[in-house]
Design an enzyme around this catalytic site. Structure first.
Site, short mmCIF file in Angstrom:
data_model
loop_
_atom_site.label_atom_id
_atom_site.label_comp_id
_atom_site.label_asym_id
_atom_site.label_seq_id
_atom_site.Cartn_x
_atom_site.Cartn_y
_atom_site.Cartn_z
N ARG A 82 0.85 -1.19 0.00
CA ARG A 82 0.00 0.00 0.00
C ARG A 82 0.89 1.25 0.00
O ARG A 82 1.71 1.42 0.90
CB ARG A 82 -0.92 0.01 1.23
CG ARG A 82 -1.81 1.24 1.23
CD ARG A 82 -2.50 1.49 2.56
NE ARG A 82 -3.04 2.86 2.53
CZ ARG A 82 -3.22 3.62 3.59
NH1 ARG A 82 -2.92 3.17 4.79
NH2 ARG A 82 -3.68 4.84 3.46
N HIS A 128 -3.01 11.22 0.67
CA HIS A 128 -2.54 11.00 2.03
C HIS A 128 -2.00 12.33 2.56
O HIS A 128 -0.80 12.47 2.85
CB HIS A 128 -1.46 9.91 2.05
CG HIS A 128 -1.27 9.28 3.39
ND1 HIS A 128 -1.37 7.92 3.61
CD2 HIS A 128 -0.99 9.81 4.61
CE1 HIS A 128 -1.14 7.64 4.90
NE2 HIS A 128 -0.90 8.79 5.52
N GLU A 175 -7.63 8.74 6.10
CA GLU A 175 -7.90 9.36 7.40
C GLU A 175 -8.38 10.81 7.30
O GLU A 175 -7.68 11.74 7.72
CB GLU A 175 -6.65 9.28 8.28
CG GLU A 175 -6.23 7.86 8.58
CD GLU A 175 -5.10 7.75 9.58
OE1 GLU A 175 -4.83 6.62 10.04
OE2 GLU A 175 -4.48 8.79 9.92
N ASN A 314 -8.02 2.00 9.58
CA ASN A 314 -6.74 2.34 10.20
C ASN A 314 -6.96 2.42 11.70
O ASN A 314 -7.78 3.23 12.15
CB ASN A 314 -6.22 3.68 9.70
CG ASN A 314 -5.71 3.64 8.28
OD1 ASN A 314 -5.82 2.63 7.60
ND2 ASN A 314 -5.13 4.73 7.83
N TYR A 316 -4.93 1.86 15.80
CA TYR A 316 -3.68 1.67 16.51
C TYR A 316 -3.85 1.29 17.98
O TYR A 316 -3.02 0.60 18.54
CB TYR A 316 -2.83 2.95 16.42
CG TYR A 316 -2.25 3.19 15.05
CD1 TYR A 316 -0.95 2.79 14.76
CD2 TYR A 316 -2.99 3.79 14.04
CE1 TYR A 316 -0.40 2.99 13.50
CE2 TYR A 316 -2.46 3.99 12.77
CZ TYR A 316 -1.16 3.59 12.50
OH TYR A 316 -0.63 3.78 11.25
N GLU A 380 -3.96 0.16 8.00
CA GLU A 380 -2.86 0.60 8.87
C GLU A 380 -3.06 0.03 10.27
O GLU A 380 -4.17 0.02 10.78
CB GLU A 380 -2.78 2.13 9.00
CG GLU A 380 -2.11 2.84 7.85
CD GLU A 380 -1.97 4.33 8.09
OE1 GLU A 380 -1.74 4.75 9.26
OE2 GLU A 380 -2.09 5.10 7.13
#
Length: 545
Positions: A82, A128, A175, A314, A316, A380
């Site tokens: 990606r 991005h 995002e 995405n 985390y 991500e």
């Protein structure tokens, strides 16, 4: 914490995995081959905007070292990569009436061809965060809905036209929450607009993030519409958006904190996901923002709803949530990692906003799949080891906290697929390389590959070795039996023989030639597949030594 999973659990046969990057974070060469400025160029060069005072002028020098990075990916045996395209490399000034840069087209075309040469599937992000500076100067970029939607859609069309014959996985925007809130609310990302006059002379944090959010939603939707109507029928790919958002759990059983966890999800995820997948804004957002949340026309809602073929995820970390926070961007929810008993949720990363909590990853997959009912691509997921930039390289390569993070996440991934029945199609750990980490500069490292910024040499970390080995063990093997190739060739030969009997000697010569070509093609394809698998397991074995 660790999670045990049954040894016989596997990933789906069509599952793809690889590593992810973004153009501005790795490419450097900002004024090379006709590239125009992006909003990050000068922003990163402005004193005080990055933690270490450094910028993206060189980064990991990947514009020049792209073949080296493609070879690195091949050595890892990934199935996909990606990466993002820099809008200002393709259209230096950004606009629909501005010239296209052939050198930009050539660069990404070469990258795509090199990936395919190594049997690596390109997974391409159109935006991005690196808006062409020309559009920000011309009409305030994302703040001008009527102009930016047309210019982004045009840029997307240029990319579909140039690369869509080879690219079958598209992400429109990465995002949008970060682009809107961090760029136009908090003012810590480019273009750095904020009501805080110590940060920026311009901006209104009470209105601009929500205006930008609408522009991002519409730009995604109209680009997807263009792809579906003009390119998808012939090119046959998929298109979607990828949204950031972390799992939220109540701080305790207090009803206000239970509500707060949902409110956090509404503002972090629902702001974009609910319009795109369900066709409306979260009611709680409307309640909080009132007429500051810009609505869409009936025609726009029709284009927006259902405009993503999948859910791009995405994520985390996980946050414990308490009501009564003072941050509107978080839905007036207070985030913490500290439990009521004083213990921490998980291992602390280098960045304050991230702790390791794999149960939250699984819970978020369940929430998203049940709410939006589409396949999920995890685009991500990663971890920044504490103080990794301040220890010797030999120590940094033994990134135990990152290995533990991925051990937990992959176990959760496997459980979500096999036990919970979640349709997860892909997993892209962030990131292939240590790189320019936006406002953190080079202080924070997310790479599974260590980059020596003085020499630009790349060194695999233990986390890369772990992931390569893990996927080799959990991907369902490709059948490479000789009988498969023989059967395919036999089918071709039988078809050719039938044509011979019907068309006579002259046509039979052509049919036999075509049959021979098809047979040779099948043999080459089988040989190519064997070579890929051999290379893949060679990489695993080399890492295990």
């Amino acid at each position: 914490m660790t999670m045990t999973t049954p040894e016989n659990w596997k990933l789906p046969k069509d599952f793809i995995w690889g590593f992810a990057t973004a153009a501005f974070q790795i490419e450097g060469s900002l004024d090379t081959d006709g590239r125009g400025k992006s909003i990050w160029d000068d922003f990163a060069r402005t004193p005080g905007k990055t933690m270490d005072g450094k910028n993206g002028d060189v980064s990991t020098d990947s514009y020049k070292r792209w073949k080296e990075d493609m070879a690195l990916l091949a050595s890892y045996g990934v199935k996909s990569y990606r990466f993002s395209i820099a809008w200002s490399r393709i259209i230096p000034l950004g606009g629909r009436n501005d010239p296209v840069n052939p050198k930009g087209i050539e660069f990404y075309s070469n990258v795509i061809d090199e990936l395919l040469k190594h049997d690596i599937t390109p997974f391409v992000t159109l935006y991005h965060w690196d808006l062409p500076q020309g559009l920000h100067d011309r009409y305030n970029g994302w703040l001008n809905k009527d102009e930016i939607v047309q210019d982004f859609t045009n840029y997307a069309r240029v990319c579909f036209q140039a690369f869509g014959d080879r690219v079958k996985h598209w992400l429109t925007i990465n995002e949008p929450w970060c682009a809107a809130i961090l760029g136009y609310g908090r003012g810590v990302f480019a273009p750095g607009r904020s009501s805080d006059r110590t940060r920026s002379p311009d901006g209104d944090s009470s209105t601009e993030p929500w205006i930008v959010g609408r522009s991002l939603i519409l730009s995604h939707a109209y680009a997807a519409k263009a792809y579906r109507e003009e390119f998808q029928p012939k090119q046959g790919g998929r298109i979607g958006i990828t949204l950031n958002g972390d799992w939220a759990i109540p701080y305790d059983d207090n009803s206000g904190n239970v509500d707060a966890a949902q409110h956090a999800l509404d503002f972090a995820i629902g702001w974009f996901a609910d319009p795109i997948y369900l066709g409306f804004y979260p009611p709680y957002m409307r309640e909080v923002l009132g007429d500051r949340l810009p609505d869409l026309t009936d025609e726009e809602w029709k284009v927006v709803k259902g405009s993503s073929d999948f859910y791009g995820m995405n994520t985390y970390t996980t946050n414990l949530c308490r009501g009564g926070g003072d941050d509107e961007f978080q839905g007036f929810v207070d985030y913490t990692f500290t439990r009521p008993d004083g213990t921490q949720l998980g291992t602390q990363a280098h960045c304050a906003w991230l702790q390791d909590y794999p149960d939250g990853f699984r819970a978020l997959l369940n929430y998203l799949y049940k709410r939006y009912k589409l396949p999920i691509y995890v685009t991500e997921n990663g971890f920044a080891v504490k103080d990794e930039s301040f220890i010797p390289r030999e120590q940094a390569l033994v990134d135990t906290d990152r290995v533990n993070y991925f051990r937990g996440t992959t176990a959760s991934l496997l459980a979500a697929i096999n036990e919970d029945g979640i349709d997860v199609k892909a997993y892209f750990p962030w990131s292939l390389l240590d790189n320019f980490e936006w406002a953190d500069g080079y202080v924070t490292r997310f790479g599974v590959t260590y980059v020596d910024y003085e020499t630009q040499e790349r060194y695999p970390k233990e986390s890369a070795k772990f992931l390569v080995k893990w996927f080799s063990e959990h991907l369902q093997p490709v059948s490479l039996s000789a009988s498969t190739t023989v059967d395919e060739s036999t089918v071709v030969e039988k078809s050719a023989a039938a044509n011979v009997s019907q068309r006579g000697d002259r046509e039979s010569t052509g049919s036999e030639a075509k049959a021979m070509e098809a047979k040779e093609s099948n043999a080459k394809r089988s040989k190519h597949l064997r070579a890929r698998v051999t290379r893949y397991f060679s990489a695993v074995l080399s890492f295990m030594k």
